[in-house]
Write a protein that holds these residues in place. Structure first.
Motif, PDB file in Angstrom:
ATOM      1  N   MET A   1     -10.039  21.624  67.683  1.00 59.43           N
ATOM      2  CA  MET A   1      -9.812  20.564  68.178  1.00 59.43           C
ATOM      3  C   MET A   1      -8.662  20.451  69.143  1.00 59.43           C
ATOM      4  O   MET A   1      -7.498  20.842  68.745  1.00 59.43           O
ATOM      5  N   VAL A   2      -8.661  19.696  70.256  1.00 65.65           N
ATOM      6  CA  VAL A   2      -7.646  19.666  71.304  1.00 65.65           C
ATOM      7  C   VAL A   2      -7.067  18.458  71.209  1.00 65.65           C
ATOM      8  O   VAL A   2      -7.580  17.397  70.894  1.00 65.65           O
ATOM      9  N   ALA A   3      -5.490  18.672  70.950  1.00 65.06           N
ATOM     10  CA  ALA A   3      -4.962  17.344  70.938  1.00 65.06           C
ATOM     11  C   ALA A   3      -4.207  17.182  72.340  1.00 65.06           C
ATOM     12  O   ALA A   3      -3.874  17.937  73.299  1.00 65.06           O
ATOM     13  N   THR A   4      -4.020  15.899  72.451  1.00 64.62           N
ATOM     14  CA  THR A   4      -3.084  15.404  73.718  1.00 64.62           C
ATOM     15  C   THR A   4      -1.723  15.185  73.437  1.00 64.62           C
ATOM     16  O   THR A   4      -1.389  14.570  72.416  1.00 64.62           O
ATOM     17  N   THR A   5      -0.888  15.444  74.331  1.00 69.02           N
ATOM     18  CA  THR A   5       0.456  15.294  74.434  1.00 69.02           C
ATOM     19  C   THR A   5       0.972  14.937  75.643  1.00 69.02           C
ATOM     20  O   THR A   5       0.561  15.261  76.717  1.00 69.02           O
ATOM     21  N   GLU A   6       2.134  14.161  75.618  1.00 71.07           N
ATOM     22  CA  GLU A   6       2.634  13.863  76.860  1.00 71.07           C
ATOM     23  C   GLU A   6       4.194  14.499  77.119  1.00 71.07           C
ATOM     24  O   GLU A   6       4.811  14.684  76.138  1.00 71.07           O
ATOM     25  N   LYS A   7       4.109  15.125  78.247  1.00 69.78           N
ATOM     26  CA  LYS A   7       5.344  16.002  78.641  1.00 69.78           C
ATOM     27  C   LYS A   7       5.601  15.669  80.186  1.00 69.78           C
ATOM     28  O   LYS A   7       4.758  16.083  80.983  1.00 69.78           O
TER      29      LYS A   7
ATOM     30  N   TRP B   1      -0.758  16.502  78.819  1.00 73.52           N
ATOM     31  CA  TRP B   1      -1.136  17.919  78.601  1.00 73.52           C
ATOM     32  C   TRP B   1      -2.161  18.058  77.336  1.00 73.52           C
ATOM     33  O   TRP B   1      -2.360  16.970  76.321  1.00 73.52           O
ATOM     34  N   TYR B   2      -3.017  19.024  77.359  1.00 74.95           N
ATOM     35  CA  TYR B   2      -4.007  19.436  76.380  1.00 74.95           C
ATOM     36  C   TYR B   2      -3.548  20.380  75.293  1.00 74.95           C
ATOM     37  O   TYR B   2      -3.311  21.566  76.240  1.00 74.95           O
ATOM     38  N   ARG B   3      -3.424  20.457  74.151  1.00 72.18           N
ATOM     39  CA  ARG B   3      -2.856  21.488  73.462  1.00 72.18           C
ATOM     40  C   ARG B   3      -3.768  22.034  72.573  1.00 72.18           C
ATOM     41  O   ARG B   3      -4.670  21.304  71.666  1.00 72.18           O
ATOM     42  N   CYS B   4      -4.137  23.284  72.350  1.00 75.41           N
ATOM     43  CA  CYS B   4      -4.853  24.102  71.538  1.00 75.41           C
ATOM     44  C   CYS B   4      -4.330  23.821  70.226  1.00 75.41           C
ATOM     45  O   CYS B   4      -3.237  24.315  69.933  1.00 75.41           O
ATOM     46  N   ASP B   5      -5.005  23.492  69.049  1.00 74.77           N
ATOM     47  CA  ASP B   5      -4.473  23.223  67.710  1.00 74.77           C
ATOM     48  C   ASP B   5      -4.393  24.733  67.021  1.00 74.77           C
ATOM     49  O   ASP B   5      -3.357  24.655  65.972  1.00 74.77           O
ATOM     50  N   GLU B   6      -5.022  25.583  67.363  1.00 75.20           N
ATOM     51  CA  GLU B   6      -4.920  26.900  66.999  1.00 75.20           C
ATOM     52  C   GLU B   6      -3.701  27.670  67.067  1.00 75.20           C
ATOM     53  O   GLU B   6      -2.978  28.156  66.328  1.00 75.20           O
TER      54      GLU B   6
ATOM     55  N   ASP C   1      -3.196  21.699  81.346  1.00 74.02           N
ATOM     56  CA  ASP C   1      -3.194  20.329  82.158  1.00 74.02           C
ATOM     57  C   ASP C   1      -4.664  19.947  82.641  1.00 74.02           C
ATOM     58  O   ASP C   1      -4.694  18.863  82.881  1.00 74.02           O
ATOM     59  N   VAL C   2      -5.742  20.752  82.129  1.00 74.88           N
ATOM     60  CA  VAL C   2      -7.013  20.020  82.260  1.00 74.88           C
ATOM     61  C   VAL C   2      -7.796  20.557  80.958  1.00 74.88           C
ATOM     62  O   VAL C   2      -7.763  21.333  80.258  1.00 74.88           O
ATOM     63  N   GLU C   3      -8.173  19.181  80.532  1.00 71.70           N
ATOM     64  CA  GLU C   3      -8.894  19.073  79.147  1.00 71.70           C
ATOM     65  C   GLU C   3      -9.969  20.366  78.991  1.00 71.70           C
ATOM     66  O   GLU C   3     -10.215  20.808  77.931  1.00 71.70           O
ATOM     67  N   GLN C   4     -10.670  20.263  79.855  1.00 69.67           N
ATOM     68  CA  GLN C   4     -11.954  21.278  80.072  1.00 69.67           C
ATOM     69  C   GLN C   4     -11.318  22.768  79.783  1.00 69.67           C
ATOM     70  O   GLN C   4     -11.971  23.504  78.842  1.00 69.67           O
TER      71      GLN C   4
END
Length: 44
Positions: free
Chosen positions: A1-7, A12-17, A23-26
């Motif tokens: 699951m991809v998490a969003t974070t503000e920076k 930004w979209y962070r790989c949970d693994e 910078d692009v969710e896809q």
């Protein structure tokens, strides 16, 4: 699951693994589908 974070005022979209940021969710979702936390390719 991809998490969003503000920076730096951007979303930004962070790989949970492995924690890589995208910078692009896809891009983050595509990475996460193929993420191998045992040997991340960016460390090679």
């Amino acid at each position: 699951m991809v998490a969003t974070t503000e920076k730096d005022g951007a979303t930004w979209y962070r790989c949970d693994e492995c924690g890589m940021l995208f910078d692009v969710e896809q891009d983050a979702k595509a990475h996460e589908e193929n993420c191998d936390t045992d040997s991340p390719s960016y460390l090679q």
